[in-house]
Design a protein around this motif. Structure first.
Motif, PDB file in Angstrom:
ATOM      1  N   ASN A 114       9.018  -1.395   6.911  1.00  0.00           N
ATOM      2  CA  ASN A 114       8.256  -0.237   6.443  1.00  0.00           C
ATOM      3  C   ASN A 114       9.177   1.095   6.653  1.00  0.00           C
ATOM      4  O   ASN A 114       9.102   2.197   6.050  1.00  0.00           O
ATOM      5  CB  ASN A 114       6.784  -0.313   6.816  1.00  0.00           C
ATOM      6  N   ILE A 115       9.527   1.101   7.758  1.00  0.00           N
ATOM      7  CA  ILE A 115      10.522   2.196   8.440  1.00  0.00           C
ATOM      8  C   ILE A 115      11.549   2.379   7.304  1.00  0.00           C
ATOM      9  O   ILE A 115      11.768   3.745   6.879  1.00  0.00           O
ATOM     10  CB  ILE A 115      11.042   2.205   9.702  1.00  0.00           C
ATOM     11  N   LEU A 116      12.214   1.433   6.629  1.00  0.00           N
ATOM     12  CA  LEU A 116      13.353   1.546   5.739  1.00  0.00           C
ATOM     13  C   LEU A 116      12.665   1.911   4.539  1.00  0.00           C
ATOM     14  O   LEU A 116      13.311   2.976   3.866  1.00  0.00           O
ATOM     15  CB  LEU A 116      14.311   0.231   5.571  1.00  0.00           C
ATOM     16  N   LEU A 117      11.537   1.697   4.083  1.00  0.00           N
ATOM     17  CA  LEU A 117      11.141   1.848   2.828  1.00  0.00           C
ATOM     18  C   LEU A 117      10.611   3.582   2.746  1.00  0.00           C
ATOM     19  O   LEU A 117      10.992   3.958   1.767  1.00  0.00           O
ATOM     20  CB  LEU A 117       9.820   0.953   2.338  1.00  0.00           C
ATOM     21  N   ASN A 118      10.064   3.721   3.754  1.00  0.00           N
ATOM     22  CA  ASN A 118       9.635   5.396   3.579  1.00  0.00           C
ATOM     23  C   ASN A 118      10.751   6.289   4.037  1.00  0.00           C
ATOM     24  O   ASN A 118      10.323   7.486   3.906  1.00  0.00           O
ATOM     25  CB  ASN A 118       8.725   5.374   4.900  1.00  0.00           C
ATOM     26  N   GLN A 119      11.827   5.704   4.242  1.00  0.00           N
ATOM     27  CA  GLN A 119      13.248   6.804   4.545  1.00  0.00           C
ATOM     28  C   GLN A 119      13.768   6.872   3.100  1.00  0.00           C
ATOM     29  O   GLN A 119      14.511   7.622   2.703  1.00  0.00           O
ATOM     30  CB  GLN A 119      14.219   6.060   5.514  1.00  0.00           C
ATOM     31  N   ASN A 120      13.447   6.332   2.094  1.00  0.00           N
ATOM     32  CA  ASN A 120      14.038   6.213   0.911  1.00  0.00           C
ATOM     33  C   ASN A 120      13.389   6.737  -0.135  1.00  0.00           C
ATOM     34  O   ASN A 120      12.231   6.332  -0.794  1.00  0.00           O
ATOM     35  CB  ASN A 120      14.307   4.552   0.629  1.00  0.00           C
ATOM     36  N   ASP A 121      13.914   8.130  -0.779  1.00  0.00           N
ATOM     37  CA  ASP A 121      13.115   8.812  -1.827  1.00  0.00           C
ATOM     38  C   ASP A 121      13.334   8.439  -3.075  1.00  0.00           C
ATOM     39  O   ASP A 121      12.920   8.834  -4.402  1.00  0.00           O
ATOM     40  CB  ASP A 121      13.440  10.086  -1.803  1.00  0.00           C
ATOM     41  N   ASN A 176       0.788  -0.987  -0.009  1.00  0.00           N
ATOM     42  CA  ASN A 176      -0.172   0.034  -0.064  1.00  0.00           C
ATOM     43  C   ASN A 176       0.867   1.182  -0.002  1.00  0.00           C
ATOM     44  O   ASN A 176       1.319   1.624   1.060  1.00  0.00           O
ATOM     45  CB  ASN A 176      -0.959   0.123   1.092  1.00  0.00           C
ATOM     46  N   GLY A 177       1.140   1.856  -1.107  1.00  0.00           N
ATOM     47  CA  GLY A 177       2.163   3.074  -1.317  1.00  0.00           C
ATOM     48  C   GLY A 177       3.544   2.376  -0.968  1.00  0.00           C
ATOM     49  O   GLY A 177       3.843   1.309  -1.809  1.00  0.00           O
ATOM     50  N   HIS A 178       4.377   2.875  -0.083  1.00  0.00           N
ATOM     51  CA  HIS A 178       5.699   1.983  -0.100  1.00  0.00           C
ATOM     52  C   HIS A 178       5.586   1.445   1.333  1.00  0.00           C
ATOM     53  O   HIS A 178       6.743   1.815   2.158  1.00  0.00           O
ATOM     54  CB  HIS A 178       6.748   3.171  -0.334  1.00  0.00           C
ATOM     55  N   THR A 179       4.698   0.640   1.633  1.00  0.00           N
ATOM     56  CA  THR A 179       4.488   0.010   2.924  1.00  0.00           C
ATOM     57  C   THR A 179       4.047  -1.505   2.294  1.00  0.00           C
ATOM     58  O   THR A 179       3.310  -1.807   1.591  1.00  0.00           O
ATOM     59  CB  THR A 179       3.654   0.530   3.930  1.00  0.00           C
ATOM     60  N   TYR A 180       4.412  -2.379   3.333  1.00  0.00           N
ATOM     61  CA  TYR A 180       3.996  -3.862   3.370  1.00  0.00           C
ATOM     62  C   TYR A 180       2.777  -4.050   4.447  1.00  0.00           C
ATOM     63  O   TYR A 180       2.842  -3.221   5.394  1.00  0.00           O
ATOM     64  CB  TYR A 180       4.868  -4.638   3.997  1.00  0.00           C
ATOM     65  N   GLU A 181       1.955  -4.719   3.906  1.00  0.00           N
ATOM     66  CA  GLU A 181       0.666  -5.036   4.841  1.00  0.00           C
ATOM     67  C   GLU A 181       0.474  -6.412   4.747  1.00  0.00           C
ATOM     68  O   GLU A 181       0.638  -7.077   3.931  1.00  0.00           O
ATOM     69  CB  GLU A 181      -0.414  -4.154   4.606  1.00  0.00           C
ATOM     70  N   LEU A 182      -0.418  -7.033   5.733  1.00  0.00           N
ATOM     71  CA  LEU A 182      -0.825  -8.289   5.820  1.00  0.00           C
ATOM     72  C   LEU A 182      -2.316  -8.413   5.248  1.00  0.00           C
ATOM     73  O   LEU A 182      -3.117  -7.341   5.826  1.00  0.00           O
ATOM     74  CB  LEU A 182      -0.678  -9.100   7.282  1.00  0.00           C
ATOM     75  N   ILE A 197      12.915   5.131  -4.132  1.00  0.00           N
ATOM     76  CA  ILE A 197      12.340   3.612  -4.319  1.00  0.00           C
ATOM     77  C   ILE A 197      11.381   3.649  -5.403  1.00  0.00           C
ATOM     78  O   ILE A 197      10.720   4.649  -5.477  1.00  0.00           O
ATOM     79  CB  ILE A 197      11.930   3.123  -2.851  1.00  0.00           C
ATOM     80  N   GLU A 198      11.575   2.335  -6.031  1.00  0.00           N
ATOM     81  CA  GLU A 198      10.488   2.117  -7.113  1.00  0.00           C
ATOM     82  C   GLU A 198       9.704   1.014  -6.776  1.00  0.00           C
ATOM     83  O   GLU A 198      10.543  -0.058  -6.434  1.00  0.00           O
ATOM     84  CB  GLU A 198      11.106   2.179  -8.490  1.00  0.00           C
ATOM     85  N   GLU A 199       8.391   0.858  -7.183  1.00  0.00           N
ATOM     86  CA  GLU A 199       7.978  -0.612  -6.659  1.00  0.00           C
ATOM     87  C   GLU A 199       7.914  -1.403  -8.015  1.00  0.00           C
ATOM     88  O   GLU A 199       7.620  -0.925  -9.178  1.00  0.00           O
ATOM     89  CB  GLU A 199       6.313  -0.388  -6.203  1.00  0.00           C
ATOM     90  N   LEU A 200       8.213  -2.617  -8.011  1.00  0.00           N
ATOM     91  CA  LEU A 200       8.030  -3.639  -9.252  1.00  0.00           C
ATOM     92  C   LEU A 200       6.935  -4.651  -8.878  1.00  0.00           C
ATOM     93  O   LEU A 200       6.118  -4.498  -7.942  1.00  0.00           O
ATOM     94  CB  LEU A 200       9.506  -4.284  -9.163  1.00  0.00           C
ATOM     95  N   ASP A 201       6.922  -5.494  -9.821  1.00  0.00           N
ATOM     96  CA  ASP A 201       5.925  -6.562  -9.518  1.00  0.00           C
ATOM     97  C   ASP A 201       6.145  -7.517  -8.141  1.00  0.00           C
ATOM     98  O   ASP A 201       7.213  -7.604  -7.729  1.00  0.00           O
ATOM     99  CB  ASP A 201       5.760  -7.502 -10.830  1.00  0.00           C
ATOM    100  N   ASN A 202       5.170  -8.178  -7.963  1.00  0.00           N
ATOM    101  CA  ASN A 202       5.393  -9.326  -6.821  1.00  0.00           C
ATOM    102  C   ASN A 202       5.729  -8.673  -5.593  1.00  0.00           C
ATOM    103  O   ASN A 202       6.583  -9.269  -4.977  1.00  0.00           O
ATOM    104  CB  ASN A 202       6.358 -10.307  -7.351  1.00  0.00           C
TER     105      ASN A 202
END
Length: 229
Positions: free
Chosen positions: A86-93, A54-60, A95-100
């Motif tokens: 998620n903390i690491l992902l949100n500190q990285n400007d 969801n955005g640049h975060t993981y969820e269950l 970052i790009e989301e790929l598949d899977n």
């Protein structure tokens, strides 16, 4: 200003090596908790179908179904790992989301070189050993002999590519250089990971010439899956 910030970072790392910080102690405690719940590849495979982004975060997703497959302790460990990632992902400007459910960051050797120069890195004669040139201005594939600097984020850890120049940085610059290189790829990465990567690279290249490499880091297996690019 950057030199001042860099001095603070290096000082903090030195202090952490002499006397573990609250952050480092927290990391040790977290690892111990994961070990208690047997954070294995089998657990990762069970959880993978329930991971969404969801955005640049993981969820269950579908928690009720997941609770039927893993224990409450395992679920707590998974949720803690996802929060950490998620903390690491949100500190990285960058970052790009790929598949899977995979996120990616690529950093060129030129960007790393500029960062070394900007902070006035003078403790090691990196300029005498590095092989920067206009021949490799950017890296989007693994086709060059110099390799690529890239990280792919998964909820359970990373896949990490380090170019020949970055490996040389690590071998000549030690833990401070390792932290800088990793910090550009994974802002917020802890000193424990930097120490592990530094020791791992040294164990491979002691007495040998640097080469571009690839490996994985996960809670289940630590650093593993090494190969040359």
């Amino acid at each position: 200003m950057k030199k001042f910030l860099y001095s603070l970072i290096v000082s903090a790392m030195l202090i952490s090596l002499i006397s573990p910080s609250v952050s480092a102690q927290s990391q040790v405690a977290t690892v111990q908790e994961y070990e208690q719940v047997n954070f294995t590849e089998e657990l990762i495979e069970k959880v993978n179908p329930y991971i969404i982004t969801n955005g640049h975060t993981y969820e269950l997703s579908n928690l009720d179904m997941l609770k039927e497959e893993i224990s409450a302790e395992e679920l707590a460990a998974v949720e803690e790992k996802i929060a950490e990632m998620n903390i690491l992902l949100n500190q990285n400007d960058k970052i790009e989301e790929l598949d899977n459910n995979v996120f990616e960051v690529i950093v060129t050797d030129d960007e790393i070189k500029e960062e070394f120069e900007a902070i006035g890195y003078e403790n090691h004669e990196l300029s005498n050993s590095l092989e920067y040139s206009d021949k490799y201005p950017t890296y989007s594939t693994l086709s060059t002999t110099n390799g690529i600097n890239k990280v792919k984020f998964h909820w359970w850890g990373y896949e990490l590519w380090l170019s020949k120049n970055s490996v040389t940085n690590i071998l000549t610059g030690g833990i401070s250089a390792t932290s800088l290189v990793l910090g550009l790829l994974i802002p917020g990465v802890g000193i424990a990971i930097a120490l592990a990567v530094n020791a791992y690279v040294w164990s491979i290249f002691a007495g040998q010439k640097a080469r571009p490499i690839y490996f994985k880091y996960s809670l289940a297996s630590g650093i593993h899956g090494f190969k040359y690019q």
